[in-house]
Design an enzyme around this catalytic site. Structure first.
Site, PDB file in Angstrom:
ATOM      1  N   GLU A  34      34.738  63.374  53.895  1.00 32.07           N
ATOM      2  CA  GLU A  34      34.514  62.863  52.539  1.00 32.07           C
ATOM      3  C   GLU A  34      34.652  63.981  51.519  1.00 32.07           C
ATOM      4  O   GLU A  34      34.160  65.087  51.735  1.00 32.07           O
ATOM      5  CB  GLU A  34      33.101  62.269  52.462  1.00 32.07           C
ATOM      6  N   SER A  68      44.149  36.242  39.327  1.00 32.90           N
ATOM      7  CA  SER A  68      43.369  36.550  40.526  1.00 32.90           C
ATOM      8  C   SER A  68      42.151  35.656  40.604  1.00 32.90           C
ATOM      9  O   SER A  68      41.501  35.399  39.583  1.00 32.90           O
ATOM     10  CB  SER A  68      42.917  38.018  40.494  1.00 32.90           C
ATOM     11  N   GLY A 123      34.857  47.118  43.994  1.00 32.59           N
ATOM     12  CA  GLY A 123      34.008  48.156  43.419  1.00 32.59           C
ATOM     13  C   GLY A 123      32.927  48.632  44.358  1.00 32.59           C
ATOM     14  O   GLY A 123      31.935  49.228  43.936  1.00 32.59           O
ATOM     15  N   ALA A 124      33.108  48.417  45.662  1.00 30.86           N
ATOM     16  CA  ALA A 124      32.103  48.805  46.662  1.00 30.86           C
ATOM     17  C   ALA A 124      32.502  50.083  47.392  1.00 30.86           C
ATOM     18  O   ALA A 124      31.904  50.428  48.415  1.00 30.86           O
ATOM     19  CB  ALA A 124      31.901  47.679  47.662  1.00 30.86           C
ATOM     20  N   SER A 128      39.289  48.224  47.155  1.00 31.23           N
ATOM     21  CA  SER A 128      39.960  46.996  46.718  1.00 31.23           C
ATOM     22  C   SER A 128      41.128  47.330  45.804  1.00 31.23           C
ATOM     23  O   SER A 128      42.111  46.591  45.750  1.00 31.23           O
ATOM     24  CB  SER A 128      38.971  46.075  45.998  1.00 31.23           C
ATOM     25  N   SER A 129      41.037  48.454  45.093  1.00 30.56           N
ATOM     26  CA  SER A 129      42.135  48.812  44.182  1.00 30.56           C
ATOM     27  C   SER A 129      43.396  49.165  44.976  1.00 30.56           C
ATOM     28  O   SER A 129      44.494  48.702  44.646  1.00 30.56           O
ATOM     29  CB  SER A 129      41.722  49.963  43.256  1.00 30.56           C
ATOM     30  N   ASP A 178      43.090  56.359  50.176  1.00 28.90           N
ATOM     31  CA  ASP A 178      42.942  54.907  50.165  1.00 28.90           C
ATOM     32  C   ASP A 178      44.269  54.219  50.478  1.00 28.90           C
ATOM     33  O   ASP A 178      44.344  53.307  51.302  1.00 28.90           O
ATOM     34  CB  ASP A 178      42.457  54.425  48.783  1.00 28.90           C
TER      35      ASP A 178
HETATM   36  P1  ADP Z   1      37.190  49.978  44.830  1.00 30.26           P
HETATM   37  O1  ADP Z   1      38.630  50.352  44.983  1.00 30.26           O
HETATM   38  O2  ADP Z   1      36.283  50.871  45.582  1.00 30.26           O
HETATM   39  O3  ADP Z   1      36.912  48.550  45.133  1.00 30.26           O
HETATM   40  P2  ADP Z   1      37.806  50.572  42.110  1.00 30.26           P
HETATM   41  O4  ADP Z   1      36.971  50.747  40.884  1.00 30.26           O
HETATM   42  O5  ADP Z   1      38.724  51.658  42.499  1.00 30.26           O
HETATM   43  O6  ADP Z   1      36.819  50.196  43.305  1.00 30.26           O
HETATM   44  O7  ADP Z   1      38.699  49.288  41.961  1.00 30.26           O
HETATM   45  C1  ADP Z   1      38.096  48.069  41.582  1.00 30.26           C
HETATM   46  C2  ADP Z   1      38.938  47.420  40.506  1.00 30.26           C
HETATM   47  O8  ADP Z   1      40.188  46.977  41.077  1.00 30.26           O
HETATM   48  C3  ADP Z   1      38.312  46.182  39.936  1.00 30.26           C
HETATM   49  O9  ADP Z   1      37.455  46.508  38.872  1.00 30.26           O
HETATM   50  C4  ADP Z   1      39.544  45.408  39.461  1.00 30.26           C
HETATM   51  O10 ADP Z   1      39.998  45.944  38.242  1.00 30.26           O
HETATM   52  C5  ADP Z   1      40.562  45.754  40.518  1.00 30.26           C
HETATM   53  N1  ADP Z   1      40.608  44.769  41.618  1.00 30.26           N
HETATM   54  C6  ADP Z   1      40.414  44.998  42.920  1.00 30.26           C
HETATM   55  N2  ADP Z   1      40.549  43.875  43.658  1.00 30.26           N
HETATM   56  C7  ADP Z   1      40.848  42.889  42.798  1.00 30.26           C
HETATM   57  C8  ADP Z   1      41.122  41.494  42.929  1.00 30.26           C
HETATM   58  N3  ADP Z   1      41.105  40.865  44.111  1.00 30.26           N
HETATM   59  N4  ADP Z   1      41.394  40.791  41.810  1.00 30.26           N
HETATM   60  C9  ADP Z   1      41.412  41.392  40.606  1.00 30.26           C
HETATM   61  N5  ADP Z   1      41.166  42.708  40.429  1.00 30.26           N
HETATM   62  C10 ADP Z   1      40.882  43.460  41.494  1.00 30.26           C
HETATM   63 MG    MG Z   2      39.499  52.166  44.344  1.00 30.52          MG
END
Ligand code: ADP
Ligand code: MG
Length: 389
Positions: A34, A68, A123-124, A128-129, A178
């Site tokens: 990390e 989305s 955002g966990a 997800s990004s 990532d």
């Molecule tokens: P993580 O990548 O850890 O989840 P990030 O802050 O890097 O957190 O990314 C989260 C952001 O990515 C959300 O705030 C949104 O803008 C976008 N995002 C991720 N998944 C989705 C989804 N399924 N639909 C819409 N936006 C998403």
């Molecule tokens: Mg991210």
């Protein structure tokens, strides 16, 4: 409804016809290593079974239109020519960024309609990004004939494009872990990612035949100052590297760490460097332990990593520590925060038949302290980005 169907049917209701296909990409969780990526170090992520699905159709309207299930506000629309750093704002920036990078690379993107559905927690700290970017790049690989999904070299290029999309258009200064995990990690394996060379090695993660599972706990904790703290840690590492006369902290010899620390001006920078250098060594040791199936050792390394992140790197928080302490107390072989810290998720290596009860203990511990309910779930290493239909 299966999520792949949710993406396809959202496409139909938003855009009136069907998509050319549906592609998906996983979130990721890092087993160990990390805050090493931006130091040219090693990391060991797996792809999660949770995935983001993109139903996509090429159009000739010169625009990106995206919707989305996880975002309010309906269809976001932007002309491809208008995409630039900071534009569009919001969640569609990750998709727009991929379009922008591909156009910079000289590929013609005629216009796109995209519908997204996902079960990656947003955002966990589970990326997800990157899942969003990688699902789109997989779609565009097929639709534009880029052919980057066929082998690891192509997937590495695609991961690089997605990282640039996130850094340059969405404005998030992340390292490359990532996207590498989402594009390049294979089922039942972690990737040993060398962030200096970009090379990956597939490392088997065979938990089930040892009666074990990996519990991921989304703490749901939200802390202010995350971005500033991340930037401060990066800057501290860069300053220390330049004082030590090396390009990155990867170059510090772990067998001569004390000598390097003696050359640093203060306890804080010594602690930061100690974390990075020892963490890179823990990744190597963990890979050896995984290869010989020594999960007690893997567990010990998780704990050592968490202690180092908490005390030397100072990126843990009350919720992450509570997950780790509770999991260890109730029988986990090891546990640690994962991701950048200050919230996000933690992982615990647990006997498979105790995953549910340990998850329940963690929920109870959070309840007793009046904290937002965390989300524990057991995972196995899933497949990388690809086409679903
Ligand atoms: P993580 O990548 O850890 O989840 P990030 O802050 O890097 O957190 O990314 C989260 C952001 O990515 C959300 O705030 C949104 O803008 C976008 N995002 C991720 N998944 C989705 C989804 N399924 N639909 C819409 N936006 C998403
Ligand atoms: Mg991210």
């Amino acid at each position: 409804m299966a999520i792949v169907d949710a993406a396809a049917s959202l496409f139909a209701s938003a855009f009136g016809d069907g998509p050319d296909g549906v592609w998906s990409a996983p979130g990721r969780v890092n087993l160990i290593g990390e805050h090493t990526d931006y130091n040219g170090g090693l990391a060991l992520p797996i792809a999660l079974p949770q995935r983001t699905y993109a139903a996509v159709r090429l159009r000739d309207h010169g625009r990106l239109r995206a919707v989305s299930t996880s975002a309010r506000g309906g269809i976001v629309e932007v002309a491809l020519d208008d995409i630039e750093p900071g534009r569009p704002q919001g969640w569609a920036a990750y998709l727009a960024g991929v379009c922008w990078v591909l156009r910079q690379e000289g590929y013609a993107v005629p216009g796109l309609d995209i519908a997204i559905a996902s079960d990656v927690p947003v955002g966990a700290g589970l990326s997800s990004s990157a899942a969003l970017e990688c699902a789109l790049v997989a779609a565009l690989s097929d639709l534009l004939g880029l052919d980057v999904l066929a082998d690891d070299a192509g997937r590495a290029r695609a991961a690089g494009w997605c990282q640039r999309a996130e850094n340059e258009i969405a404005g998030a200064p992340t390292g490359g872990m990532d996207q590498a995990a989402s594009m390049r990690a294979t089922a039942d394996h972690a990737i040993l990612l060398d962030c200096r060379s970009g090379a990956v090695e597939q490392v088997p993660v065979d938990l089930s035949s040892h009666g074990l599972t990996l519990l991921v706990v989304d703490t749901r904790a939200e802390h202010a100052l995350v971005d500033g703290q991340y930037a401060a840690r990066r800057a501290a590492c860069e300053d220390a590297a330049s004082l030590l006369g090396v390009e990155t902290l990867r170059e510090v010899d772990p067998t001569d760490l004390d000598a390097a620390l003696d050359r640093l001006p203060d306890d804080v920078s010594r602690a930061r460097v100690r974390h990075v250098v020892t963490e890179i060594e823990r990744v190597r040791t963990c890979v050896e332990a995984l290869r010989r199936g020594d999960f007690d050792e893997v567990g010990r390394l998780f704990v050592a990593s968490h202690t180092s992140l908490r005390d030397d790197y100072e990126v843990s928080c009350r919720e992450l520590d509570l997950v780790v302490d509770t999991a260890l107390h109730f029988g986990a072989l090891g546990a640690r925060m994962t991701g950048g810290g200050f919230g996000g998720s933690a992982i615990a290596l647990v006997p498979a038949d105790q995953a549910e009860s340990i998850g329940g203990r963690i929920e109870a511990a959070f309840g007793a302290e009046g904290l937002t309910a965390p989300q524990p779930f057991a995972v196995t290493a899933g497949p990388p980005a690809g086409r679903d239909r």
